[in-house]
Design an enzyme around this catalytic site. Structure first.
Site, PDB file in Angstrom:
ATOM      1  CG  ASP B 102      -1.781   1.217   1.343  1.00 38.26           C
ATOM      2  OD1 ASP B 102      -1.975   1.893   0.308  1.00 38.26           O
ATOM      3  OD2 ASP B 102      -2.270   1.509   2.450  1.00 38.26           O
ATOM      4  CG  ASP B 104      -2.338   6.776   2.078  1.00 38.84           C
ATOM      5  OD1 ASP B 104      -2.568   7.760   1.325  1.00 38.84           O
ATOM      6  OD2 ASP B 104      -3.092   6.442   3.006  1.00 38.84           O
ATOM      7  CG  ASP B 300       0.503   1.065   6.116  1.00 36.87           C
ATOM      8  OD1 ASP B 300       1.144   0.464   7.020  1.00 36.87           O
ATOM      9  OD2 ASP B 300      -0.628   1.538   6.290  1.00 36.87           O
TER      10      ASP B 300
END
Ligand code: SF4
Ligand SMILES: [Zn+2]
Ligand SMILES: [Zn+2]
Lengths: 332, 391
Positions: B102, B104, B300
């Protein structure tokens, strides 16, 4: 497979085959000339349970029998910790021989032994690096094993990684499978069913059992299933006899204190650590409990802090936790 | 989901748009591999929390549910379970989990963010335009005086480029170092402000959280030791010795660092000078750490290490924006505000809380009046951000 290989690696299936071929039977163990082997086996167990390696090598016929009898005796002693320590030391013993052998990589015929051990037994393929100086294993195979070692140098980032492979020298390559070797030996003993033992072995086993019993008696280990993942992980590392960083030891001890485990029991949790020293450990645990020194009781580090120290292995059940101590207490 | 933002009227407009999407675009939703072994989860508009532990046998079944319920968010486990609906977790019987990453945009520390972050009062929902230089701690709602606000960002092209850069870097690591095949790496726009990378390679599904965590460390440049590039501390003082690694500096992190420091196998003395210029062993350790993190990918760590997670499902809508989680086969040409903006364009009348600028489906919207008519995709975008209300 050469006989000398079986002497070093008596856990290979070939060793069992050898016994079958030579028509070995339990009755023979009562023969007077077997006493030497039973003595060796008992000695091997004692040395290894005390954390050292038995690296005395004799003819392979003797080694295979000694190994087999040690397994039988350890099974008959039936103390979990004795079995664990024995399995770990046996793994270290094999590791030592393997490393020596692997260094002499020029001897092509030796390769087959390694393929046998690494690939057949543990599904680990090792290749020779392009420049012939190193070995290489697939990143995925490396991660599956080395991520459970705690020393910083084993972190993937501190390795030579290229094109899907991690490059290692002989020692490092063998170190990768130490735990699996230990598990292999552990399982071998676990899976054994003992026949009625010849008297010569039975009495040695009983002797050893009496010797070890006081050391391990009160250390019934608690079921680990209800602990939070961080604690479970630390216990697993401990039980494998791997090194646990200081911060993880603090976490483990403060957690156990917080859930009301007695100091004795906590101290015994650390006994598989390679550098275990009962006195020092006891002092440290008592210190954390606020029984020594500053008399401040240390609390369990927060999940945040543990995350920063890479000690957190959160699962879905950890969702809203702030401190591991809350694990399992919150209503879902 | 911020419930207070979703007054009943908003919900009904957004839900209608989502339902229409799921009705017309069911082909956009990717069927996960071994669907029957996955756990699904949903969030609903106006309701806190997530419904988990669901299972669907076929896409037909899932599509029907999506059209019927029009959930705000749809999640699917990266994990495979023997019994995905069982609770608690242990009873599901974990069989493995896809490796996922992930990225972000909001974690990238982009300097442009304040210039497109709107504040929305958490008490009354009053929206204020971006204020570049104002401290967030000094917020006070012009309408009700409340001291707390949500900050909603309408990512700009720089933000998207920032996330793309991370995604590219991740892909480079995965190809060159980790040895993955191109075909195993699937990059998706997250549906709001970032990218998700899914790995489709059976070898990785059995990795436990710790192994994943080790991999994350590698990719993100954390924990690099000075010893890896041949520096050894000699004693407790700040003294060190240099012995460049026998196996060279040609690969992996050693290569990255060597290139950055402009050293090679003949540079022992140069390296020594670099360390000294940085203020010795300990100071250089800090510097190396910073360098490595800077060259690593910002992912992440929790998403990758959690093997029981439910993760936004490809092809479904993100309730933070109304955009969809969309596959990007070519990051260079991918434009999330076009390629992932898939809601209809029927007109909707909304009340806009504060003047906003945005560009969707190649149309620029520069809304300054309170009431405006705009295409569904733009109206939903603003309502999802909490910057508009249905009229
Ligand atoms: S979230 Fe907290 S309790 Fe769960 S594993 Fe991490 S540190 Fe432990
Ligand atoms: Zn307000
Ligand atoms: Zn921006």
């Amino acid at each position: 497979m050469a006989g000398s290989d079986l002497a070093k690696y008596p856990f290979l299936n070939e060793a069992g085959a050898y016994l079958r071929e030579s028509n070995f039977g339990w009755e023979e163990l009562d023969r007077p000339d077997m006493k030497h082997i039973i003595d060796r086996a008992a000695e091997r167990i004692e040395i290894e349970v005390n954390g050292k390696i038995y690296d005395n090598l004799e003819r392979y016929e003797i080694e295979i029998l000694t190994f087999l009898i040690s397994l039988v005796i350890v099974k008959s002693i039936s103390i979990e910790q004795v079995l664990r320590k024995f399995a770990l030391a046996e793994a270290r013993r094999a590791e030592k021989f393997l490393t020596e052998d692997l260094r002499k990589q020029s001897e092509i015929k030796r390769r087959s032994v390694f393929t046998k051990i690494f690939e057949d037994l543990f599904k680990l393929r090792i290749l020779i690096s392009e420049d012939q100086r190193l070995f290489k294993v697939r990143v995925i195979d490396y991660l599956a094993r080395a991520s459970h070692f705690n020393e910083q140098e084993w972190k993937l980032i501190n390795r030579l990684v290229h094109n899907g492979y991690v490059y290692l020298d002989a020692d490092e390559t063998v170190r990768l499978i130490r735990n699996e070797l230990a598990v292999l030996i552990y399982d071998k003993v676990r899976a054994m069913t003992l026949p009625t033992l010849p008297q010569g072995i039975k009495s040695r086993a009983d002797e050893l059992r009496l010797k070890f019993l006081p050391r391990y008696e009160r250390r019934a280990s608690a079921a680990v299933t209800d602990y939070p993942p961080c604690i479970k992980h630390a216990l697993e590392v401990m039980n494998k006899g791997d090194n646990l960083p200081h911060s993880a030891r603090v976490m483990l001890a403060t957690y156990m204190l917080a859930i009301g485990k007695p100091v004795d029991e906590i101290v015994s949790m650390f006994e598989n650590a390679p550098d275990f020293n009962e006195k020092i450990t006891r002092y440290q645990v008592e210190h954390l409990a606020g029984m020594k020194g500053s008399h401040t009781k240390y609390s369990v580090p927060s999940c945040d802090k543990l995350r920063n120290e890479n000690l957190c292995f959160a699962t879905a059940e950890c969702d809203t936790l702030i401190n591991p101590i809350q694990f399992g207490r919150k209503k879902k | 989901m911020r419930e207070n933002l979703f007054a009943a009227k908003n919900i009904s407009v957004i839900k209608k748009a989502f339902r229409e999407y799921y009705f017309n675009q069911s082909k956009a939703i990717e069927e996960p591999l071994k669907m029957e072994q996955r756990e699904f989860g949903f969030a609903h508009f106006g309701q806190a929390g997530m419904l988990r532990h669901l299972s669907f046998k076929s896409m037909k079944e899932l599509d029907a549910m999506l059209v019927r319920e029009a959930p705000s968010d749809v999640y699917c486990s990266n994990a495979y379970y023997r019994i995905p609906t069982q609770q608690p977790m242990q009873e599901k019987q974990w069989l493995g989990a896809d490796l996922i990453f992930d990225i972000d945009g909001k974690d990238l520390g982009m300097p442009c963010v304040p210039s497109h972050s709107y504040s929305v009062c958490i008490n009354c929902g009053y929206g204020s335009p971006p204020e570049k230089h104002k401290e967030r701690s000094s917020y006070s709602c012009p309408s009700c005086g409340c001291k707390k606000a949500d900050y909603v960002s309408i990512p700009c092209s720089k933000c998207i480029d920032g996330s793309k850069k991370e995604a590219r870097r991740l892909v480079d690591f995965l190809l060159g170092d980790i040895g993955l095949e191109h075909s195993a790496i699937h990059v998706y726009f997250s549906g709001n402000n970032g990218f998700h990378v899914h790995i489709n390679d059976d070898a990785f599904i059995s990795l436990d959280p710790q192994a994943r965590s080790d991999l994350v460390g590698y990719l993100s440049g954390t924990g690099l030791m000075l010893e890896s590039i041949g520096l050894r501390k000699t004693n407790t003082e700040d003294l060190f010795s240099i012995k460049l690694p026998k196996s060279g500096l040609a690969f992996g992190w050693r290569r990255r660092i060597a290139e950055r420091l402009k050293i090679d196998m003949a540079s022992a003395i140069k390296l020594k000078n670099i360390v000294n210029q940085n203020g010795g062993y300990n100071a250089f350790k800090v510097e190396l750490d910073r360098l490595a993190r800077d060259m690593g990918v910002r992912i992440d760590p929790q998403v990758t290490t959690d093997v029981h997670r439910v993760f936004r499902m490809p092809g479904t809508l993100n309730s933070k924006s109304g955009l969809s989680k969309t596959k990007s086969s070519d990051l260079n040409s991918f434009d999330p505000f076009v390629d992932a903006c898939l809601l209809g364009d029927g007109k909707v009348s909304v009340k806009v809380k504060t003047p906003v600028k945005l560009k969707l489906k190649r149309n620029s919207f520069n809304v300054s009046k309170e009431s405006a008519e705009m295409p569904t995709y733009a109206a939903v975008y603003l309502m999802c951000k909490g910057l508009a209300e249905a009229n």
